[in-house]
Write an enzyme that holds these catalytic residues in place. Structure first.
Site, PDB file in Angstrom:
ATOM      1  N   ASP A 135      -2.917 -10.898 -16.266  1.00  0.00           N
ATOM      2  CA  ASP A 135      -4.181 -11.594 -15.873  1.00  0.00           C
ATOM      3  C   ASP A 135      -5.424 -11.529 -17.294  1.00  0.00           C
ATOM      4  O   ASP A 135      -6.093 -10.100 -17.126  1.00  0.00           O
ATOM      5  CB  ASP A 135      -4.571 -11.590 -14.929  1.00  0.00           C
ATOM      6  CG  ASP A 135      -5.115 -13.004 -13.741  1.00  0.00           C
ATOM      7  OD1 ASP A 135      -5.597 -13.630 -14.397  1.00  0.00           O
ATOM      8  OD2 ASP A 135      -4.893 -13.657 -13.424  1.00  0.00           O
ATOM      9  N   ASP A 160       0.363  -1.242   0.106  1.00  0.00           N
ATOM     10  CA  ASP A 160      -0.082  -0.100   0.279  1.00  0.00           C
ATOM     11  C   ASP A 160       0.718   1.228   0.363  1.00  0.00           C
ATOM     12  O   ASP A 160       2.055   1.327   0.965  1.00  0.00           O
ATOM     13  CB  ASP A 160      -0.934   0.185   1.234  1.00  0.00           C
ATOM     14  CG  ASP A 160      -1.725   1.171   1.582  1.00  0.00           C
ATOM     15  OD1 ASP A 160      -1.643   1.948   0.267  1.00  0.00           O
ATOM     16  OD2 ASP A 160      -1.901   1.314   2.274  1.00  0.00           O
ATOM     17  N   GLU A 198      -4.139 -20.935 -17.599  1.00  0.00           N
ATOM     18  CA  GLU A 198      -5.143 -21.809 -16.135  1.00  0.00           C
ATOM     19  C   GLU A 198      -5.819 -23.118 -16.923  1.00  0.00           C
ATOM     20  O   GLU A 198      -6.827 -22.978 -17.469  1.00  0.00           O
ATOM     21  CB  GLU A 198      -5.269 -20.775 -15.303  1.00  0.00           C
ATOM     22  CG  GLU A 198      -5.738 -21.443 -13.741  1.00  0.00           C
ATOM     23  CD  GLU A 198      -6.729 -20.777 -12.666  1.00  0.00           C
ATOM     24  OE1 GLU A 198      -6.924 -20.484 -12.273  1.00  0.00           O
ATOM     25  OE2 GLU A 198      -7.312 -20.031 -13.951  1.00  0.00           O
ATOM     26  N   HIS A 255      -2.078 -17.477  -5.828  1.00  0.00           N
ATOM     27  CA  HIS A 255      -2.864 -16.555  -5.059  1.00  0.00           C
ATOM     28  C   HIS A 255      -4.355 -17.074  -4.401  1.00  0.00           C
ATOM     29  O   HIS A 255      -5.175 -17.463  -3.237  1.00  0.00           O
ATOM     30  CB  HIS A 255      -3.767 -14.801  -5.300  1.00  0.00           C
ATOM     31  CG  HIS A 255      -4.556 -15.957  -6.568  1.00  0.00           C
ATOM     32  ND1 HIS A 255      -3.980 -16.306  -8.277  1.00  0.00           N
ATOM     33  CD2 HIS A 255      -5.696 -15.326  -7.000  1.00  0.00           C
ATOM     34  CE1 HIS A 255      -4.947 -16.452  -8.747  1.00  0.00           C
ATOM     35  NE2 HIS A 255      -6.267 -16.098  -8.076  1.00  0.00           N
ATOM     36  N   ASP A 256      -4.659 -18.883  -4.709  1.00  0.00           N
ATOM     37  CA  ASP A 256      -5.776 -19.690  -4.728  1.00  0.00           C
ATOM     38  C   ASP A 256      -5.226 -20.964  -3.737  1.00  0.00           C
ATOM     39  O   ASP A 256      -5.671 -21.870  -2.936  1.00  0.00           O
ATOM     40  CB  ASP A 256      -6.092 -20.097  -5.816  1.00  0.00           C
ATOM     41  CG  ASP A 256      -6.920 -19.032  -7.477  1.00  0.00           C
ATOM     42  OD1 ASP A 256      -7.044 -18.183  -6.832  1.00  0.00           O
ATOM     43  OD2 ASP A 256      -6.770 -19.443  -7.956  1.00  0.00           O
ATOM     44  N   ASP A 289      -7.019 -17.048 -17.346  1.00  0.00           N
ATOM     45  CA  ASP A 289      -7.593 -17.344 -16.200  1.00  0.00           C
ATOM     46  C   ASP A 289      -8.761 -18.164 -17.419  1.00  0.00           C
ATOM     47  O   ASP A 289      -9.704 -18.187 -17.353  1.00  0.00           O
ATOM     48  CB  ASP A 289      -8.607 -16.418 -15.656  1.00  0.00           C
ATOM     49  CG  ASP A 289      -9.362 -16.799 -13.824  1.00  0.00           C
ATOM     50  OD1 ASP A 289      -8.042 -18.009 -12.904  1.00  0.00           O
ATOM     51  OD2 ASP A 289     -10.463 -16.566 -14.037  1.00  0.00           O
ATOM     52  N   ASN A 291      -0.699   4.628   0.097  1.00  0.00           N
ATOM     53  CA  ASN A 291      -1.443   5.734   0.837  1.00  0.00           C
ATOM     54  C   ASN A 291      -2.198   5.525   1.717  1.00  0.00           C
ATOM     55  O   ASN A 291      -3.011   6.480   2.387  1.00  0.00           O
ATOM     56  CB  ASN A 291      -2.679   6.122  -0.617  1.00  0.00           C
ATOM     57  CG  ASN A 291      -3.669   5.415  -0.946  1.00  0.00           C
ATOM     58  OD1 ASN A 291      -3.330   4.336  -0.518  1.00  0.00           O
ATOM     59  ND2 ASN A 291      -4.020   5.432  -2.270  1.00  0.00           N
ATOM     60  N   ASP A 335      -4.557   3.636   2.797  1.00  0.00           N
ATOM     61  CA  ASP A 335      -6.118   2.887   2.640  1.00  0.00           C
ATOM     62  C   ASP A 335      -5.986   1.990   3.222  1.00  0.00           C
ATOM     63  O   ASP A 335      -7.093   1.567   3.061  1.00  0.00           O
ATOM     64  CB  ASP A 335      -6.830   3.265   1.589  1.00  0.00           C
ATOM     65  CG  ASP A 335      -6.103   2.777   0.477  1.00  0.00           C
ATOM     66  OD1 ASP A 335      -4.916   1.876   0.374  1.00  0.00           O
ATOM     67  OD2 ASP A 335      -7.016   2.761  -1.357  1.00  0.00           O
ATOM     68  N   ASP A 388      -1.384  -0.839  -4.055  1.00  0.00           N
ATOM     69  CA  ASP A 388      -1.590  -0.390  -4.845  1.00  0.00           C
ATOM     70  C   ASP A 388      -0.646  -0.215  -5.833  1.00  0.00           C
ATOM     71  O   ASP A 388       0.068  -0.562  -5.872  1.00  0.00           O
ATOM     72  CB  ASP A 388      -1.949   0.856  -4.881  1.00  0.00           C
ATOM     73  CG  ASP A 388      -0.979   1.681  -4.121  1.00  0.00           C
ATOM     74  OD1 ASP A 388      -0.296   1.680  -3.854  1.00  0.00           O
ATOM     75  OD2 ASP A 388      -1.632   1.849  -2.563  1.00  0.00           O
TER      76      ASP A 388
HETATM   77  O1  TEU Z   1      -9.042 -19.583 -10.914  1.00  0.00           O
HETATM   78  C1  TEU Z   1     -10.422 -21.353 -10.867  1.00  0.00           C
HETATM   79  C2  TEU Z   1      -9.569 -22.300 -10.334  1.00  0.00           C
HETATM   80  O2  TEU Z   1     -10.675 -23.558 -10.609  1.00  0.00           O
HETATM   81  C3  TEU Z   1      -9.223 -23.015  -8.330  1.00  0.00           C
HETATM   82  O3  TEU Z   1      -8.572 -22.538  -8.316  1.00  0.00           O
HETATM   83  C4  TEU Z   1     -10.160 -21.181  -8.225  1.00  0.00           C
HETATM   84  O4  TEU Z   1     -10.010 -20.238  -7.303  1.00  0.00           O
HETATM   85  C5  TEU Z   1     -10.804 -22.527  -7.007  1.00  0.00           C
HETATM   86  O5  TEU Z   1     -10.034 -22.096  -5.778  1.00  0.00           O
HETATM   87  C6  TEU Z   1     -11.704 -23.908  -6.936  1.00  0.00           C
HETATM   88  O6  TEU Z   1     -12.056 -24.396  -5.984  1.00  0.00           O
HETATM   89  C7  TEU Z   1      -9.103 -18.642 -11.020  1.00  0.00           C
HETATM   90  C8  TEU Z   1      -8.670 -18.094 -10.636  1.00  0.00           C
HETATM   91  O7  TEU Z   1      -7.634 -17.724  -9.812  1.00  0.00           O
HETATM   92  C9  TEU Z   1      -9.658 -17.743  -9.438  1.00  0.00           C
HETATM   93  O8  TEU Z   1      -8.694 -16.212  -8.610  1.00  0.00           O
HETATM   94  C10 TEU Z   1     -10.684 -17.074  -9.373  1.00  0.00           C
HETATM   95  O9  TEU Z   1     -11.590 -17.022  -8.228  1.00  0.00           O
HETATM   96  C11 TEU Z   1     -11.512 -18.225 -10.576  1.00  0.00           C
HETATM   97  O10 TEU Z   1     -10.634 -19.018 -11.287  1.00  0.00           O
HETATM   98  C12 TEU Z   1     -12.420 -17.324 -10.955  1.00  0.00           C
HETATM   99  O11 TEU Z   1     -11.903 -16.042 -12.032  1.00  0.00           O
HETATM  100 CA    CA Z   2      -3.971   2.188  -1.540  1.00  0.00          CA
END
Ligand code: TEU
Ligand code: CA
Length: 558
Positions: free
Chosen positions: A98, A21, A254, A327-328, A200, A23, A25, A29
């Site tokens: 993405d 971050d 993906e 991130h998942d 994605d 600023n 908030d 960013d």
């Molecule tokens: O993820 C799709 C996906 O199949 C999974 O990893 C999902 O996050 C979930 O865990 C299924 O149980 C992609 C993105 O990486 C994810 O962040 C999004 O939420 C999703 O597509 C929809 O855009």
């Molecule tokens: Ca910020």
């Protein structure tokens, strides 16, 4: 094999909301990212993958986009984005964006227009279906986030399809104007000079016409009617031909539940579709049939899966995307390493596994300092849309116990990956001077970038060392792959081979000292030590210490 920049690269994924971050908030960013670019260059990163920064109601962490060509207000402006892109390029790094085009947000103007009375120009942009009543869904498909994949719109009196959250209606790729819009949008970003896309859930964009009922499965009913659907290859070849082939860019798609053979139908060079896919096989090593049915994982299975992908891509002219985190996913150190006694050693071991196979390695923010899963205290700590929906489903529909649900979510929730980046030991880990949008992991006084950089024996310095090693050992990038001790329950041993050059990687994935018996071809070779995570002489080991790593290089005869 064709040599190219994305094969030489090391990718770093930024989840902008949680990175830095600038600023106060409490939300990461673009300016924050700009401020940290020198950090990434110092680590040796050559490509940055930015998770979505587009305008979004933020129902699913920005994966629900309401304007593909605008920047989310809280992340900055298009001018700051342009500056980010320029500065990144100046530092010798590239940027991939993405591309989230299986669905839009329900607040996207296309969707809003499609809800209007028919006929309307946008009706066919999405999957609208009429049924007898609001309660009757058009088919039995389920959402990735739990529950039905259909939502009823009371004004239009029709259901629409959403394979993810109800705020993420699926786009109808079978309708040509949709594809034209997407191509136009891709050119908008490519013309700015970006270097590619992470696409994605790209393998599910083509749904079987008629949207037939799925056969019975415990989870994700309907999957067989859109996974690698009937026209997915046509669509990707069309994007390649009309858009991508006009730029020097890379793509990584993906691909949920794809096997290596099918992956080749997307990434083999003559296909002209994608450059790599993100598969999930090794991420499924600790669950059965569904990520929430968690089971213990085994080294033997993990290495078997990864080796299979190595062999298959090499055989079929594809290229691997290597990753243990994004991130998942939960944090890899908590999942596959040992956070109690062998934090540093096991962190380095995972770095080694990631960075010494064939393929392009992807590092997720915080992985390089060994960030760990969050110590959740109560159900309120889970804020991700998927976790919330799974919680509701588990509790209300399946009547699962609190204890089970809490344990499962704590282990697997995507929230684990999304806590703020830990920069230093100042308040909020240096992520923000304000109130962070998500709680900071309490271990930040010990685990942070500043400490890691200053400690020569840290996980961070090991990542940096290995990234540098890849750059001067082409064998680590382009060499073929051979697995040894395939059935050993704790050791992972393989060699990489490029012409006369051989690099041998040995890892002990356990808390015990393990005797090692190597094949003759290995014991008869003379080796020199390149890297280790223990103070260790440069000869072939007879036993390996807990979480020990050795990277050896064949001595040249000269
Ligand atoms: O993820 C799709 C996906 O199949 C999974 O990893 C999902 O996050 C979930 O865990 C299924 O149980 C992609 C993105 O990486 C994810 O962040 C999004 O939420 C999703 O597509 C929809 O855009
Ligand atoms: Ca910020």
């Amino acid at each position: 094999m064709r040599h190219t920049w994305y094969k030489d690269a090391v990718v770093y994924q930024i989840y902008p909301r949680s990175f830095q971050d600038s600023n106060g908030d409490g939300i990461g960013d673009l300016q924050g990212i700009i401020n940290r670019l020198p950090y990434l260059a110092q680590l040796g990163i050559t490509i940055i993958w930015l998770s979505p920064i587009y305008q979004s109601p933020n129902d699913d962490g920005g994966y629900d986009i309401s304007d593909y060509c605008a920047i989310q207000k809280e992340f900055g402006t298009m001018a700051i984005y342009d500056e980010f892109l320029n500065r990144t390029h100046q530092l010798g790094m590239k940027v991939i964006m993405d591309l989230v085009v299986n669905h839009t947000s329900d607040e996207h103007p296309w969707f809003i227009a499609s809800k209007q009375e028919q006929p309307n120009q946008y009706h066919n942009y999405y999957f609208w279906r009429k049924t007898q009543s609001a309660h009757q869904t058009p088919n039995n498909w389920s959402s990735f986030f739990g529950g039905s994949a259909w939502k009823y719109d009371a004004d239009k009196k029709q259901h629409f399809l959403h394979l993810f959250s109800p705020k993420q209606p699926d786009l109808n790729w079978g309708y040509p104007p949709v594809r034209e819009e997407i191509k136009k949008m891709m050119r908008f970003w490519l013309d700015k000079g970006i270097d590619g896309f992470r696409c994605d859930v790209i393998t599910i964009i083509s749904k079987k016409p008629g949207l037939p009922n799925g056969r019975f499965r415990l989870v994700l009913k309907g999957f067989e009617h859109y996974a690698n659907g009937p026209h997915v290859h046509d669509y990707l070849q069309e994007l390649h031909r009309d858009v991508l082939s006009h730029y020097d860019v890379m793509t990584v798609g993906e691909a949920t539940f794809i096997d290596a053979k099918t992956a080749l139908t997307y990434v083999a060079e003559d296909r002209k579709e994608l450059d790599m896919v993100i598969h999930f096989d090794h991420m499924n090593v600790d669950s059965i049939s569904n990520k929430w049915l968690i089971v213990p994982w085994h080294v033997k299975k993990l290495k078997k899966i990864l080796a299979h992908w190595q062999y298959e891509m090499i055989r079929g002219g594809g290229w691997n995307c290597l990753y243990f985190e994004n991130h998942d996913q939960p944090r890899s150190l908590s999942r596959f390493g040992n956070t109690e006694t062998y934090r540093v050693q096991s962190g380095k071991l995972l770095a080694t596994y990631l960075l010494t196979q064939q393929g392009t390695p992807f590092i997720y923010q915080g992985q390089e300092i060994g960030m760990e899963n969050y110590p959740f205290q109560s159900f309120d700590d889970f804020i991700d849309v998927e976790a919330r929906r799974i919680y509701t489903l588990g509790k209300r529909v399946l009547h699962l116990s609190d204890e089970f649900l809490f344990k499962t979510l704590s282990y697997m929730s995507r929230d684990n990956a999304r806590t703020p980046m830990q920069w230093d030991s100042s308040v909020n880990a240096g992520f923000t001077t304000g109130h962070p949008w998500m709680k900071v992991h309490p271990n930040y006084p010990d685990v942070n970038v500043e400490k890691e950089i200053n400690n020569p024996d840290s996980i961070w310095n090991f990542y940096r060392q290995l990234i540098a090693l890849r750059k001067d050992q082409p064998t680590l990038i382009y060499g073929s792959f051979q697995l040894f001790l395939k059935n050993h329950p704790h050791l992972v041993v393989y060699q990489r081979l490029l012409e006369e050059d051989i690099i041998l990687v040995l890892m002990n994935f356990s808390t015990r000292i393990i005797d090692i018996r190597l094949p003759r071809s290995v014991t008869q070779t003379r080796w020199q030590l390149l890297v280790s995570n223990y103070a260790q002489p440069s000869e072939l080991p007879r036993r390996m210490q807990p979480y020990e790593v050795l990277i050896l290089k064949k001595k040249s005869n000269a």
